[in-house]
Scaffold this motif. Structure first.
Motif, mmCIF file in Angstrom:
data_model
loop_
_atom_site.group_PDB
_atom_site.id
_atom_site.type_symbol
_atom_site.label_atom_id
_atom_site.label_comp_id
_atom_site.label_asym_id
_atom_site.label_seq_id
_atom_site.Cartn_x
_atom_site.Cartn_y
_atom_site.Cartn_z
ATOM 1 N N ARG A 1 0.267 -9.581 5.872
ATOM 2 C CA ARG A 1 -0.757 -8.826 5.138
ATOM 3 C C ARG A 1 -1.070 -9.453 3.776
ATOM 4 N NH1 ARG A 1 -2.358 -3.733 5.625
ATOM 5 N NH2 ARG A 1 -2.042 -3.485 3.393
ATOM 6 N N LYS B 1 3.376 13.564 -9.508
ATOM 7 C CA LYS B 1 1.985 13.918 -9.805
ATOM 8 C C LYS B 1 1.769 15.419 -9.649
ATOM 9 C CE LYS B 1 0.448 9.303 -8.599
ATOM 10 N NZ LYS B 1 -0.118 8.431 -7.558
ATOM 11 N N TRP C 1 -4.180 -9.962 -6.870
ATOM 12 C CA TRP C 1 -5.448 -9.340 -6.496
ATOM 13 C C TRP C 1 -5.238 -7.944 -5.941
ATOM 14 C CZ3 TRP C 1 -7.210 -7.171 -2.023
ATOM 15 C CH2 TRP C 1 -8.564 -6.792 -2.019
ATOM 16 N N TYR C 2 -4.264 -7.804 -5.064
ATOM 17 C CA TYR C 2 -4.031 -6.509 -4.427
ATOM 18 C C TYR C 2 -3.427 -5.514 -5.419
ATOM 19 C CZ TYR C 2 -3.056 -3.321 -0.521
ATOM 20 O OH TYR C 2 -3.031 -2.237 0.336
ATOM 21 N N ASN D 1 4.294 11.313 -5.432
ATOM 22 C CA ASN D 1 3.445 12.487 -5.221
ATOM 23 C C ASN D 1 4.055 13.737 -5.857
ATOM 24 O OD1 ASN D 1 1.355 11.185 -3.934
ATOM 25 N ND2 ASN D 1 2.111 11.584 -1.871
ATOM 26 N N GLU E 1 6.592 6.741 -2.329
ATOM 27 C CA GLU E 1 5.327 7.465 -2.487
ATOM 28 C C GLU E 1 5.539 8.976 -2.485
ATOM 29 O OE1 GLU E 1 2.554 6.099 -3.227
ATOM 30 O OE2 GLU E 1 1.030 7.608 -2.819
ATOM 31 N N PHE F 1 -6.287 -4.229 -7.304
ATOM 32 C CA PHE F 1 -7.030 -3.321 -6.413
ATOM 33 C C PHE F 1 -6.375 -1.945 -6.384
ATOM 34 C CE2 PHE F 1 -7.170 -1.363 -2.185
ATOM 35 C CZ PHE F 1 -8.530 -1.290 -1.932
ATOM 36 N N LEU F 2 -5.050 -1.928 -6.347
ATOM 37 C CA LEU F 2 -4.309 -0.659 -6.272
ATOM 38 C C LEU F 2 -4.177 0.023 -7.629
ATOM 39 C CD1 LEU F 2 -1.467 -1.631 -3.746
ATOM 40 C CD2 LEU F 2 -3.422 -0.125 -3.289
ATOM 41 N N PRO G 1 0.835 -1.206 0.000
ATOM 42 C CA PRO G 1 0.000 0.000 0.000
ATOM 43 C C PRO G 1 0.869 1.255 0.000
ATOM 44 C CG PRO G 1 0.015 -0.985 2.175
ATOM 45 C CD PRO G 1 0.732 -1.941 1.269
ATOM 46 N N PRO G 2 0.287 2.383 -0.416
ATOM 47 C CA PRO G 2 1.098 3.595 -0.561
ATOM 48 C C PRO G 2 1.724 4.090 0.743
ATOM 49 C CG PRO G 2 -1.215 4.020 -1.203
ATOM 50 C CD PRO G 2 -1.082 2.558 -0.937
ATOM 51 N N LYS G 3 1.064 3.859 1.842
ATOM 52 C CA LYS G 3 1.558 4.434 3.092
ATOM 53 C C LYS G 3 1.311 3.507 4.276
ATOM 54 C CE LYS G 3 3.300 8.642 2.613
ATOM 55 N NZ LYS G 3 4.575 9.051 3.218
ATOM 56 N N HIS H 1 5.077 9.601 -16.556
ATOM 57 C CA HIS H 1 5.822 8.601 -15.792
ATOM 58 C C HIS H 1 5.231 7.209 -15.957
ATOM 59 C CE1 HIS H 1 2.403 9.841 -13.318
ATOM 60 N NE2 HIS H 1 2.414 8.598 -12.863
ATOM 61 N N ASN I 1 1.764 7.040 -17.385
ATOM 62 C CA ASN I 1 1.108 7.525 -16.163
ATOM 63 C C ASN I 1 0.316 6.429 -15.454
ATOM 64 O OD1 ASN I 1 2.227 10.024 -16.802
ATOM 65 N ND2 ASN I 1 0.469 10.559 -18.060
#
Lengths: 322, 322
Positions: free
Chosen positions: A276, A134, A282-283, A131, A127, A286-287, A115-117, A140, A203
């Motif tokens: 986790r 972005k 799958w994850y 950011n 991340e 999801f992301l 996950p990002p954070k 990118h 991107n």
């Protein structure tokens, strides 16, 4: 015929960077150049790359963005495989790449799906760079690769793969049933060479994989191919989680100390991968990740079995062994 | 016939929440319920909603996740239109929604397109909630709407739209040529009702729009429809940027003070919309948003012209006027 695109690679002497360098050269469609710090320009590993006809650009990453932008002049695609300790130095590179009209920046991702954070320091720092990308609207592609085949197989009792493996204690984490995305280290560059010229990945986040395997499956494959029975050592999910928490607490005392950072990286990888269970398709979906195998159905990655067989045949190589 | 999905709405009495409530009821395909704090349960605005047959659930948002999860029992889709001051309270709601097996969480987004970090405090805090959603792997959809028609038109000299407009000083920001995504406040709920049952939007970002207009275009439309000439007041990009910096500096002295937060929100909106020019389709696409108009080509949003004509006809309504 259009001129070849210039791809500038940062971190070319590292494990991931070496794979990317080989993949870019093998593709035979790029003008490949490397970016190194002044302190690295004379290193044998760098000279060896230059001797293959790869142009060298030299810059201090701590330089102001406008100076770095000059160094990036004429670069179409910038690929960063910078070491984890220096991850945040990429922020100024983002500004420089934007100013230099770099068409696509591939920041240093190349890790497991997470996950990002809040789970892996390694990912959290990346991340911050994403950011910044972005915020500055820099084109990118973020490429993650899961874990490498080369650091995912255990030793066998005869000791014949000891020279090539990093898993000396044959640990099974939790119940050993967490599926994990794996890519052969040598395939990273081959995937990168395709991804960076693909409009579909602009991107976007992309993940690569050769196999998706649990530790139990990995141990079975090694037992089958070696004909040897492996004794497994188990560590519980609770212990893994506690180790990750303890390492993070240790690190918070002295956030820049590499001797504290690496244990945090390792224990957080284990927590993310096995407790986790983040590092799975799958994850990733999801992301928002694209699946590189769906993008390139003709790509034949090196399988985990092939990598293990090579090690058993004495043709393996332990990463980070120079 | 399958049972109707239960949609629980938080923040139903706010401007965005009211639109969502109407959109959900109008769709006539959901079991619509609202979530309120104990201190709000007896408010006339809440009672008015309940009198329309909408079921009330009551919970303190500061409650532990396991208590909140019980309150969310049976909820299929949770939509949050919580106020900006309380944004971070959604974090515990994320955990509760995961524990309660909520199928989809729509966190409070509903603002302009902006980068994840570093430009708008309003967006930065939402990002913390999005990161929590991603960390807990909760199915979700993030819906942004740009700026509202209703707060985007200037006054005319005769004063006949003064009752309905919030832009009393007729300011043009920078050169007035930044395109901005606009949605009629009343269309937000209609878009939401479609988006939340759409598999294509699961775990995605989506933006809605009725029009994409610059301030110069907005002023021209109002002049044309009203037949009145509008005097424009200009504020420079440099001034807008400085105002945003000053407001952020003021706020950093006392981060929870609403009287410091709102000036920061407003000046950061202006900086983001008119100087950075974030709130436009190109940047939304760059950031990975889906376009709701592409998803629902049959949807006929209320145009900015219609909204202005209503105001000129005395049928407008100023948001936040109760």
């Amino acid at each position: 015929m259009a001129a070849k695109q210039t791809v500038l690679l940062l971190g070319a002497t590292g494990e991931t960077g070496s794979s990317i360098l080989e993949g870019l050269l093998e593709a035979n469609q790029f003008n490949v150049e490397i970016l190194v710090r002044p302190s690295s320009a004379e290193k044998p590993a760098v000279k060896k790359i230059v001797s293959r006809g790869v142009r060298l650009r030299v810059a201090e990453l701590g330089a102001p963005a406008d100076e770095l932008a000059k160094v990036l002049s004429g670069v179409d695609i910038l690929v960063s495989a910078i070491g984890p300790q220096d991850c945040l130095q990429q922020k100024v590179l983002v500004k420089a790449a934007k100013d230099a009209n770099v068409e696509r920046f591939v920041p240093c991702a190349f890790i497991t799906i997470a996950p990002p954070k809040g789970v892996m320091l390694l990912r959290d720092e990346k991340e911050e760079v994403y950011n910044e990308i972005k915020r500055l609207a820099l084109n990118h592609t973020i490429i993650d690769v899961g874990y490498w085949h080369q650091i995912s197989f255990p030793r066998v009792p005869s000791g014949r793969v000891d020279y090539a493996t990093v898993i000396m204690d044959n640990t099974i984490h939790a119940d050993g049933n967490a599926p994990n995305i794996l890519t052969d280290l040598r395939d990273i560059g081959r995937f990168v060479a395709r991804i960076i010229t693909d409009e579909r990945t602009l991107n976007k986040y992309v993940y690569t994989w050769g196999d998706v395997l649990t530790e139990n499956e990995i141990f079975s494959i090694v037992e089958e191919l070696s004909g040897e029975k492996i004794e497994k050592n188990y560590v519980s999910a609770e212990t893994i989680e506690k180790q990750a928490q303890d390492a993070a607490a240790e690190l918070s005392q002295n956030p820049q100390d590499p001797s504290k950072r690496y244990p945090a990286y390792i224990s957080q990888y284990q927590y993310s991968k096995y407790v986790r269970q983040d590092n799975r398709p799958w994850y990733a979906k999801f992301l928002g990740y694209l699946d590189a195998r769906e993008l390139y159905p003709d790509f034949k990655p090196i399988s985990f079995r092939e990598c293990v067989q090579e090690a058993l045949d004495g043709k393996g190589r332990r990463p980070y062994s120079g």
